[in-house]
Every structure is written in C-alpha cells, then in structure tokens.
Design a protein around this motif. Structure first.
Motif, mmCIF file in Angstrom:
data_model
loop_
_atom_site.group_PDB
_atom_site.id
_atom_site.type_symbol
_atom_site.label_atom_id
_atom_site.label_comp_id
_atom_site.label_asym_id
_atom_site.label_seq_id
_atom_site.Cartn_x
_atom_site.Cartn_y
_atom_site.Cartn_z
ATOM 1 N N LEU A 101 0.900 -0.824 -0.055
ATOM 2 C CA LEU A 101 -0.174 -0.060 0.360
ATOM 3 C C LEU A 101 0.780 0.987 -0.262
ATOM 4 C CD1 LEU A 101 -2.582 -1.272 3.075
ATOM 5 C CD2 LEU A 101 -2.646 -1.012 0.455
ATOM 6 N N GLY A 102 2.914 1.008 0.335
ATOM 7 C CA GLY A 102 2.938 2.263 0.453
ATOM 8 C C GLY A 102 3.306 3.004 1.838
ATOM 9 N N TRP A 103 2.621 2.153 2.904
ATOM 10 C CA TRP A 103 2.074 2.477 3.520
ATOM 11 C C TRP A 103 3.127 2.567 4.681
ATOM 12 C CZ3 TRP A 103 -3.442 1.581 4.569
ATOM 13 C CH2 TRP A 103 -4.073 2.294 3.843
ATOM 14 N N MET A 104 4.681 3.410 4.221
ATOM 15 C CA MET A 104 6.052 3.245 5.038
ATOM 16 C C MET A 104 5.815 4.407 6.051
ATOM 17 S SD MET A 104 6.306 -0.269 4.584
ATOM 18 C CE MET A 104 7.752 -0.056 5.109
ATOM 19 N N LEU A 105 6.611 4.083 7.002
ATOM 20 C CA LEU A 105 7.467 5.683 7.865
ATOM 21 C C LEU A 105 9.239 5.647 7.526
ATOM 22 C CD1 LEU A 105 5.972 4.214 11.368
ATOM 23 C CD2 LEU A 105 5.259 6.202 9.566
ATOM 24 N N GLY A 106 9.323 4.758 6.987
ATOM 25 C CA GLY A 106 10.934 4.501 6.262
ATOM 26 C C GLY A 106 11.286 2.962 5.713
ATOM 27 N N PRO A 107 12.290 3.065 5.809
ATOM 28 C CA PRO A 107 12.848 1.806 4.764
ATOM 29 C C PRO A 107 12.521 0.572 6.019
ATOM 30 C CG PRO A 107 14.446 3.354 3.738
ATOM 31 C CD PRO A 107 13.108 4.173 4.794
ATOM 32 N N GLY A 108 11.614 -0.387 6.080
ATOM 33 C CA GLY A 108 12.032 -1.240 7.147
ATOM 34 C C GLY A 108 10.852 -1.043 7.811
ATOM 35 N N PHE A 109 10.246 0.286 8.006
ATOM 36 C CA PHE A 109 8.627 0.711 9.249
ATOM 37 C C PHE A 109 8.329 0.287 8.599
ATOM 38 C CE2 PHE A 109 13.596 2.102 10.807
ATOM 39 C CZ PHE A 109 13.255 2.226 11.812
ATOM 40 N N PRO A 110 7.681 -0.614 8.625
ATOM 41 C CA PRO A 110 5.832 -0.552 8.142
ATOM 42 C C PRO A 110 4.946 0.489 9.193
ATOM 43 C CG PRO A 110 6.209 -3.187 9.085
ATOM 44 C CD PRO A 110 7.432 -1.630 9.200
ATOM 45 N N ASP A 111 4.128 1.188 8.514
ATOM 46 C CA ASP A 111 3.258 2.313 8.808
ATOM 47 C C ASP A 111 2.044 1.114 9.957
ATOM 48 O OD1 ASP A 111 1.401 4.203 10.440
ATOM 49 O OD2 ASP A 111 1.613 5.603 9.045
ATOM 50 N N LEU A 112 1.987 0.020 10.788
ATOM 51 C CA LEU A 112 0.972 -0.325 11.148
ATOM 52 C C LEU A 112 0.039 0.316 11.881
ATOM 53 C CD1 LEU A 112 3.141 -3.266 12.297
ATOM 54 C CD2 LEU A 112 2.239 -3.363 10.564
ATOM 55 N N ARG A 113 0.195 1.337 12.519
ATOM 56 C CA ARG A 113 -0.932 2.356 13.262
ATOM 57 C C ARG A 113 -1.850 3.166 11.831
ATOM 58 N NH1 ARG A 113 0.900 5.803 17.719
ATOM 59 N NH2 ARG A 113 1.802 3.709 18.349
ATOM 60 N N ARG A 114 -1.200 3.166 10.666
ATOM 61 C CA ARG A 114 -2.044 3.450 10.135
ATOM 62 C C ARG A 114 -2.532 2.206 9.014
ATOM 63 N NH1 ARG A 114 -0.487 6.789 4.275
ATOM 64 N NH2 ARG A 114 -1.877 6.839 3.112
ATOM 65 N N LEU A 115 -1.991 1.475 9.299
ATOM 66 C CA LEU A 115 -3.021 -0.067 8.383
ATOM 67 C C LEU A 115 -3.901 -0.535 9.208
ATOM 68 C CD1 LEU A 115 -2.066 -2.590 6.173
ATOM 69 C CD2 LEU A 115 -1.956 -3.431 8.460
ATOM 70 N N TYR A 116 -4.070 -0.540 10.253
ATOM 71 C CA TYR A 116 -5.158 -0.867 11.477
ATOM 72 C C TYR A 116 -6.198 0.649 11.500
ATOM 73 C CZ TYR A 116 -2.150 -4.831 12.503
ATOM 74 O OH TYR A 116 -1.397 -5.887 12.587
ATOM 75 N N ALA A 117 -5.816 1.346 10.499
ATOM 76 C CA ALA A 117 -6.730 3.052 11.438
ATOM 77 C C ALA A 117 -7.612 3.056 9.898
ATOM 78 C CB ALA A 117 -5.875 4.059 11.584
ATOM 79 N N GLU A 118 -6.668 3.143 8.775
ATOM 80 C CA GLU A 118 -7.624 3.806 7.228
ATOM 81 C C GLU A 118 -7.578 1.860 6.548
ATOM 82 O OE1 GLU A 118 -5.077 6.631 5.914
ATOM 83 O OE2 GLU A 118 -4.593 7.170 7.484
ATOM 84 N N ALA A 119 -7.090 1.046 6.979
ATOM 85 C CA ALA A 119 -7.716 -0.550 6.246
ATOM 86 C C ALA A 119 -9.109 -1.483 6.268
ATOM 87 C CB ALA A 119 -6.238 -0.965 5.830
ATOM 88 N N THR A 120 -9.340 -1.890 5.697
ATOM 89 C CA THR A 120 -10.399 -3.012 5.794
ATOM 90 C C THR A 120 -9.319 -4.318 5.343
ATOM 91 O OG1 THR A 120 -11.577 -0.829 5.719
ATOM 92 C CG2 THR A 120 -12.387 -3.675 5.552
ATOM 93 N N TRP A 121 -9.732 -5.089 6.148
ATOM 94 C CA TRP A 121 -9.733 -6.565 6.191
ATOM 95 C C TRP A 121 -10.209 -7.411 5.001
ATOM 96 C CZ3 TRP A 121 -5.300 -9.617 6.787
ATOM 97 C CH2 TRP A 121 -5.575 -10.783 6.702
ATOM 98 N N ASP A 122 -9.188 -7.905 3.876
ATOM 99 C CA ASP A 122 -10.647 -8.453 3.261
ATOM 100 C C ASP A 122 -10.040 -9.975 3.356
ATOM 101 O OD1 ASP A 122 -11.320 -10.170 0.302
ATOM 102 O OD2 ASP A 122 -10.862 -8.621 -0.093
ATOM 103 N N ALA A 123 -11.196 -11.215 4.358
ATOM 104 C CA ALA A 123 -10.080 -12.580 4.218
ATOM 105 C C ALA A 123 -10.700 -13.191 3.234
ATOM 106 C CB ALA A 123 -12.388 -13.013 5.055
ATOM 107 N N HIS A 124 -11.243 -12.723 2.297
ATOM 108 C CA HIS A 124 -10.930 -13.622 0.896
ATOM 109 C C HIS A 124 -10.215 -13.539 0.628
ATOM 110 C CE1 HIS A 124 -15.226 -14.669 0.919
ATOM 111 N NE2 HIS A 124 -15.742 -13.429 0.797
#
Length: 113
Positions: A82-105
């Motif tokens: 998704l391009g949601w990185m704080l920097g190389p090797g630093f995933p923005d997990l806070r943004r992921l859980y706040a802004e993304a939706t889980w697709d169970a399929h």
C-alpha cells in the motif's frame, strides 16, 4: 528485528523488519500453520483469518482459520504493497489498522474507499 540489507547483502535498501525462516513465537517454519491451543490461545503472532487481527485475542464466534507463517511479521507486506511506510523497514502499522479494511477472501488488508 535486525537490520540487514535486502537481497542478502547486495547493497539493497536496509530493512529493520527482517524475513525470518521460523516464527519467533511458536517456531513453525515458513508455510506451516501457527500453533494454536484451546487452553491458552497459542502463538501470539497468529492472525484470525476472518478479522486480520491477533488470533489470541479473537473472542468472536467463528472459525479463525489456520494462519500460516510467511516469514514476515503480520501487516509488513500489506504496508509495503500500500506504500504505507514510515521509512525503509518501518511499516506504518498504526495507519494500516486505522485506515485499511481486512479482506477475508484475500487474507490481506486493502485500502478503504
């Protein structure tokens, strides 16, 4: 988490979240299902495949499925895709859980519309 150079030291981009051959909690190998125990929940890293959240904390009345260890921490590859990185090797997990939706399929986080 250890710093390494992506691509096995070939001068690629440094990463802090590293690929791991075995799950650091339940010790299964890549491609194997995380260990689950009814009494204590089992692996802390395993995800519920219905919600995308930590299986250990899932108290919903459904089958959580068999989450496989991929070698990457949960959410890492979704953040990179998704391009949601704080920097190389630093995933923005806070943004992921706040802004993304889980697709169970797809068993993946997707950007919410």
């Amino acid at each position: 988490m250890t710093e390494h150079t992506e691509g096995g030291g070939d001068g690629g981009e440094p990463r802090l979240i590293d690929f791991e051959e075995r799950c650091p909690d339940c010790d299964v190998a890549v491609g194997e299902a995380h260990i689950h125990h009814e009494d204590d929940g089992g692996c802390d890293i395993a995800r519920c495949l219905m919600t995308g959240l930590q299986r250990l904390m899932c108290d919903l009345d459904h089958d959580c499925g068999q989450d496989l260890w991929t070698g990457w921490w949960p959410g890492q590859l979704d953040c990179e895709r998704l391009g949601w990185m704080l920097g190389p090797g630093f995933p923005d997990l806070r943004r992921l859980y706040a802004e993304a939706t889980w697709d169970a399929h797809r068993c993946a986080w997707v950007a919410s519309p």
